[in-house]
Scaffold this active site. Structure first.
Site, mmCIF file in Angstrom:
data_model
loop_
_atom_site.group_PDB
_atom_site.id
_atom_site.type_symbol
_atom_site.label_atom_id
_atom_site.label_comp_id
_atom_site.label_asym_id
_atom_site.label_seq_id
_atom_site.Cartn_x
_atom_site.Cartn_y
_atom_site.Cartn_z
ATOM 1 N N ASP A 55 0.819 -1.203 0.000
ATOM 2 C CA ASP A 55 0.000 0.000 0.000
ATOM 3 C C ASP A 55 0.860 1.264 0.000
ATOM 4 O O ASP A 55 2.017 1.255 0.434
ATOM 5 C CB ASP A 55 -0.903 0.036 1.234
ATOM 6 C CG ASP A 55 -2.013 -1.008 1.166
ATOM 7 O OD1 ASP A 55 -2.192 -1.605 0.088
ATOM 8 O OD2 ASP A 55 -2.692 -1.215 2.190
ATOM 9 N N LYS A 56 0.244 2.353 -0.424
ATOM 10 C CA LYS A 56 0.899 3.667 -0.343
ATOM 11 C C LYS A 56 0.997 4.126 1.103
ATOM 12 O O LYS A 56 2.007 4.666 1.533
ATOM 13 C CB LYS A 56 0.105 4.689 -1.167
ATOM 14 C CG LYS A 56 0.655 6.106 -1.083
ATOM 15 C CD LYS A 56 -0.153 7.051 -1.952
ATOM 16 C CE LYS A 56 0.408 8.474 -1.880
ATOM 17 N NZ LYS A 56 -0.336 9.410 -2.747
#
Length: 365
Positions: A77-78
């Site tokens: 994920d970011k």
């Protein structure tokens, strides 16, 4: 409204969570040890506020490596502080020593004979910090985590799979119907995958519902609810564990291995209790191995109206029930913070565990 049907029965628990680099940390666990020599350089990359592809583009500009020549075992994920292993041709390795970026840190450098590929990871270690947690709620969270550690958890796909507006499922079906087209094949495949994932979650919800009903109702009531024969009822209620295996289920050697049809229910339940095998659900598509008997009946309830899409899809199986390891919970009463740590096999979502514990959607926490 919950993202999925919970397995635990407690009321919602109050806590504050933000998926930032201090409160959400993910560390990838490789599937195997790297050889230390070979044609590929393997780095352990730590990043924050960047997707995996963001980080690869930054590395590409610095090293001169084409995006297609990078290898990775999974996407991160970011949000949060995440570490993962990335491979690239060793001939570009000289420039990695002087690489510097405010959001990326190189933790280790080695070599390996093969390029990393999707799925070449064992799992991930997670750290989650919850804030504004009262002492009573901390005890509830600790109890919920311990229950999950003891019995396992429903292996739902997390909300990330379904988009900001939870409409990736509908978009994927429109592609299969021929009503929508995407020039970008990766986006097309992602949306179709979201469609398959949503069906899987619906089926898993049905199986969780059956398991909950089996513990809350008598055999006679269960038979009426699901129109079951006496032998089908007994095959379910005689199982002591929460999540029930059904005759004809597709079972898989856990945490990875071959899938097969459940033919001897009593024996397989014992193996399930030892965490040697686990029941699986279908990611819709053409596949030779088919569920049978009672399992096939409940599967058809969810999937049947979508069977027309089978020729367009590659099917596979995903564990319905999975197991957490190394679960730990530490409460800081002075700061009203609670730290959760645990390991999950690849493909499982930490946010699903968190939603199960708190009984709230992530965007409501």
């Amino acid at each position: 409204m919950a993202n999925f049907l919970y397995t635990l029965s407690h009321s919602p628990i109050d806590a504050y969570f933000t998926k930032n680099s201090r409160d959400f940390i993910v560390r990838e666990v490789p599937l195997y040890d790297f050889s230390g020599d070979g044609e590929h350089c393997v780095i352990c990359l730590q990043k924050k506020d960047l997707t995996t592809f963001d980080a690869l583009h930054i590395l590409s500009e610095h090293l001169g490596v084409k995006i297609r020549d990078f290898g990775y075992a999974g996407l991160k994920d970011k949000d949060g502080l995440t570490s993962q292993f990335i491979s690239f041709p060793a001939k570009f390795a000289a420039d990695i020593e002087n690489f510097s970026h405010e959001k990326i840190k190189i933790l280790s450098i080695t070599k390996h004979k093969n390029k990393l590929k999707i799925g070449h990871l064992k799992g991930n270690n997670f750290f989650i910090r919850l804030k504004k947690v009262s002492q009573i709620d901390a005890q509830k969270i600790q109890a919920a985590l311990q229950t999950i550690a003891n019995q396992g958890f429903a292996n739902y796909f997390g909300y990330q799979r379904f988009g900001k507006f939870s409409d990736n499922f509908e978009q994927g079906e429109k592609i299969l119907k021929g009503e929508k087209k995407f020039k970008n094949p990766k986006m097309r495949n992602f949306l179709i995958s979201a469609f398959q994932s949503k069906l899987f979650n619906k089926y898993l919800e049905k199986r969780v519902e059956i398991s909950k009903m089996a513990s809350e109702f008598s055999g006679t009531q269960l038979a009426k609810i699901y129109d079951l024969q006496d032998d089908e009822v007994s095959s379910i209620i005689n199982q002591k564990q929460f999540f029930k295996i059904l005759n004809g289920d597709i079972l898989g050697h856990f945490p990875h291995g071959k899938f097969f049809v459940c033919e001897n229910l009593n024996d397989e339940v014992q193996r399930f209790l030892r965490r040697e095998i686990s029941p699986s659900g279908l990611l819709l598509g053409n596949i030779k191995l088919k569920s049978q008997m009672l399992s096939a009946r409940f599967e058809n309830e969810i999937y049947e109206k979508f069977y027309a899409y089978l020729p367009q899809l590659n099917g596979t199986f995903r564990y319905l029930w999975s197991f957490i390891e190394n679960a730990n919970c530490i409460y800081d009463e002075q700061n009203a913070q609670l730290n959760l740590e645990f390991y999950l096999p690849k493909g499982s979502y930490a946010t699903v565990i968190l939603e199960e514990i708190l009984h709230k959607e992530i965007n409501e926490i």
